[in-house]
Design an enzyme around this catalytic site. Sequence first.
Site, PDB file in Angstrom:
ATOM      1  N   ARG A  58      38.158  56.089 -11.471  1.00 47.63           N
ATOM      2  CA  ARG A  58      38.875  54.896 -10.986  1.00 47.63           C
ATOM      3  C   ARG A  58      38.093  54.268  -9.835  1.00 47.63           C
ATOM      4  O   ARG A  58      38.238  53.085  -9.528  1.00 47.63           O
ATOM      5  CB  ARG A  58      40.309  55.214 -10.547  1.00 47.63           C
ATOM      6  N   TYR A 111      40.189  26.924 -12.730  1.00 45.29           N
ATOM      7  CA  TYR A 111      40.734  27.588 -13.919  1.00 45.29           C
ATOM      8  C   TYR A 111      42.246  27.823 -13.715  1.00 45.29           C
ATOM      9  O   TYR A 111      42.666  28.331 -12.665  1.00 45.29           O
ATOM     10  CB  TYR A 111      39.969  28.895 -14.120  1.00 45.29           C
ATOM     11  N   ASP A 184      33.609  30.445  -8.232  1.00 40.51           N
ATOM     12  CA  ASP A 184      33.610  30.897  -9.623  1.00 40.51           C
ATOM     13  C   ASP A 184      32.368  30.274 -10.261  1.00 40.51           C
ATOM     14  O   ASP A 184      32.279  29.059 -10.427  1.00 40.51           O
ATOM     15  CB  ASP A 184      34.897  30.426 -10.317  1.00 40.51           C
ATOM     16  N   LYS A 209      32.690  35.524 -20.682  1.00 44.52           N
ATOM     17  CA  LYS A 209      31.994  34.334 -21.168  1.00 44.52           C
ATOM     18  C   LYS A 209      30.506  34.679 -21.379  1.00 44.52           C
ATOM     19  O   LYS A 209      30.218  35.585 -22.110  1.00 44.52           O
ATOM     20  CB  LYS A 209      32.185  33.173 -20.167  1.00 44.52           C
TER      21      LYS A 209
END
Length: 396
Positions: A58, A111, A184, A209
């Site tokens: 983790r 976004y 971003d 993407k």
Amino acid sequence: MNKKLKLETLLMHFGEERKAYEGAVVPPIFQNSLFTFENWEAIDEAFEDRTRHYIYSRGKNPTVSIVEQKIAKMAGGEKAQLFPSGMGAISAAVLHCIKAGDHVVAIKNIYGPANNLLQRYLTQKMNIEVTLVAGDSVEDFAAALRPNTRLIYLESPSSAVFGLQDIQAVAQLARDRNIRTIIDNTWATPIFQKPLALGIDLEVHSCSKYIGGHSDIVAGVVIGRETDIDAIATQEYQWLGAKTAPFEAWLILRSLRTLPIRMRQHQENAMKIARFLETHPKVKSVRYPGLESFPQYALGQQQMSGYSGLMSFQLVTDNLEEIKTFFNGLQVFQIGVSWGGHESLIYAPAISYLKELSPEQFGGMGISLGDMRISVGLEDADDLIEDLQAALQKIS
Ligand SMILES: Cc1ncc(COP(=O)(O)O)c(C=O)c1O
């Protein structure tokens, strides 16, 4: 490894310790939850610095670490932290930069879910104040600042209308006032734009993407200075439990090796298609930062070294039936929401926006019913043009 090596070479080899995995040219997937230690002293030492030792997956995992090192190197950052989605990376970066009661300035066309995180979630849960600005000029940001502004959030080019922000000027404005900045950079990728070198604090990506590029992964990444990334790795990544699967990281490792060559081809195909659409009588306008006709072309040339494959164009017709005839008439372009993969896609922003926004809000975003968003993939450009041509011929 030799510091002068070019990006293409680094993406093949950097961060990979082949001797440690029997010379395997592709590193194995470390599909394990925990790591064992020889004795008390060894595990005790590991706990001294959890950011450097493998203890529990983790936190840190070797397959994930290889990818983080490569991405940090590619973007010119000190460190990177992978996340299980782009939104995971965005949420972590934002939470790292703010505390309850702070004010955030963001561009209005970010976004959608990132907008919802700021405007719907954090305003309610943490009493955050948010101001959205057009972002075309640095004055937009300066005018929105308040004494409690702690973060400026950018997306350049933005994924809805491809608006650019002057990254260096905004970063400077923020630094002078001790305000953090996030960008971003999913559209351009670190291949075509290096925001950290322009003074931005944290760069985020949806690796779903171009970085992933094969439409088989959902993942994200935050890149920045070591102090920021170590804090994000300990707090937002581990405490909020946003663990990246080693298999997903391994797929990104595969993808990174071809990222530069894929981006060059996306750009070449996209330029041909943008120029074809721009001169077509049934197309009113094309929005693509790589075209000379793009209103912010000069700024793009200044801060980007290339252009990816996501663009939009507006059909001349505003008749919904005709718009649908075109949309449904494509054969090679697939219908779908994401972008940046090997396959060409079409999507009409009106489909989702009209469900979420009033017609006035929709109009205010600068998008219309006849706007078609296409993600130009890696097929033959002439086949793609023929496909568009045939579908355009179906409308009057
Ligand atoms: C510009 C941009 N940023 C972030 C995201 C979110 O990424 P993910 O879907 O990997 O959470 C997307 C997804 O479409 C996006 O288009």
